[in-house]
Write a protein that holds these residues in place. Sequence first.
Motif, PDB file in Angstrom:
ATOM      1  N   MET A   1       0.830  -1.197   0.000  1.00  0.00           N
ATOM      2  CA  MET A   1       0.000   0.000   0.000  1.00  0.00           C
ATOM      3  C   MET A   1       0.872   1.258   0.000  1.00  0.00           C
ATOM      4  O   MET A   1       0.630   2.196  -0.755  1.00  0.00           O
ATOM      5  N   PHE A   2       1.911   1.275   0.840  1.00  0.00           N
ATOM      6  CA  PHE A   2       2.806   2.431   0.886  1.00  0.00           C
ATOM      7  C   PHE A   2       3.569   2.600  -0.433  1.00  0.00           C
ATOM      8  O   PHE A   2       3.785   3.728  -0.873  1.00  0.00           O
ATOM      9  N   ASP A   3       3.940   1.488  -1.048  1.00  0.00           N
ATOM     10  CA  ASP A   3       4.602   1.569  -2.354  1.00  0.00           C
ATOM     11  C   ASP A   3       3.672   2.176  -3.401  1.00  0.00           C
ATOM     12  O   ASP A   3       4.092   2.990  -4.224  1.00  0.00           O
ATOM     13  N   GLU A   4       2.395   1.788  -3.369  1.00  0.00           N
ATOM     14  CA  GLU A   4       1.423   2.348  -4.309  1.00  0.00           C
ATOM     15  C   GLU A   4       1.214   3.834  -4.055  1.00  0.00           C
ATOM     16  O   GLU A   4       1.121   4.620  -5.002  1.00  0.00           O
ATOM     17  N   ILE A   5       1.150   4.234  -2.791  1.00  0.00           N
ATOM     18  CA  ILE A   5       0.998   5.656  -2.461  1.00  0.00           C
ATOM     19  C   ILE A   5       2.226   6.428  -2.927  1.00  0.00           C
ATOM     20  O   ILE A   5       2.113   7.497  -3.528  1.00  0.00           O
TER      21      ILE A   5
ATOM     22  N   PHE B   1       2.241   9.316  -5.751  1.00  0.00           N
ATOM     23  CA  PHE B   1       2.754  10.655  -5.482  1.00  0.00           C
ATOM     24  C   PHE B   1       3.829  11.038  -6.493  1.00  0.00           C
ATOM     25  O   PHE B   1       3.842  12.154  -7.015  1.00  0.00           O
ATOM     26  N   LEU B   2       4.732  10.122  -6.790  1.00  0.00           N
ATOM     27  CA  LEU B   2       5.796  10.397  -7.761  1.00  0.00           C
ATOM     28  C   LEU B   2       5.219  10.658  -9.151  1.00  0.00           C
ATOM     29  O   LEU B   2       5.677  11.559  -9.857  1.00  0.00           O
ATOM     30  N   GLN B   3       4.202   9.892  -9.521  1.00  0.00           N
ATOM     31  CA  GLN B   3       3.555  10.116 -10.818  1.00  0.00           C
ATOM     32  C   GLN B   3       2.887  11.486 -10.844  1.00  0.00           C
ATOM     33  O   GLN B   3       2.971  12.210 -11.839  1.00  0.00           O
ATOM     34  N   PHE B   4       2.216  11.840  -9.753  1.00  0.00           N
ATOM     35  CA  PHE B   4       1.560  13.143  -9.672  1.00  0.00           C
ATOM     36  C   PHE B   4       2.595  14.265  -9.772  1.00  0.00           C
ATOM     37  O   PHE B   4       2.401  15.227 -10.517  1.00  0.00           O
TER      38      PHE B   4
END
Length: 84
Positions: A4-8, A12-15
Motif C-alpha cells: 500500500m505504501f509503495d502504491e501511495i 505521489f511520484l507520478q503526480f
Amino acid sequence: MSKMFDEIKNGFLQFANRYAKAVQSGAEVAGEHVVDSLEELDRAADIPAGKLFEAVKAGALHAVEQMVISGEEFVAQMKKNQNE
C-alpha cells in the motif's frame, strides 16, 4: 501494508512528475504568447502589461488543463487497479 505504501509513493511520484510537466508546458505556452507580442512591437519595453498578464494567464490555464487530464487518467488507472 508495504504494498500500500509503495502504491501511495508511486502515485505521489507520478503526480509530481505530471505536475512538473504541466507547469513546464504552461510556461512554454506563456513564452509563445510573449514572443508573439514581441514580434508585434519594436521594443520589449513596449509590451503592455495586459498582454503579459494574458500570456501568463494562458500558460497557467494550459497547466491546469494538463493537470485535470492527468487527474482523470490517474483516477481511471486507480479504478482499473481496483478491478484487477
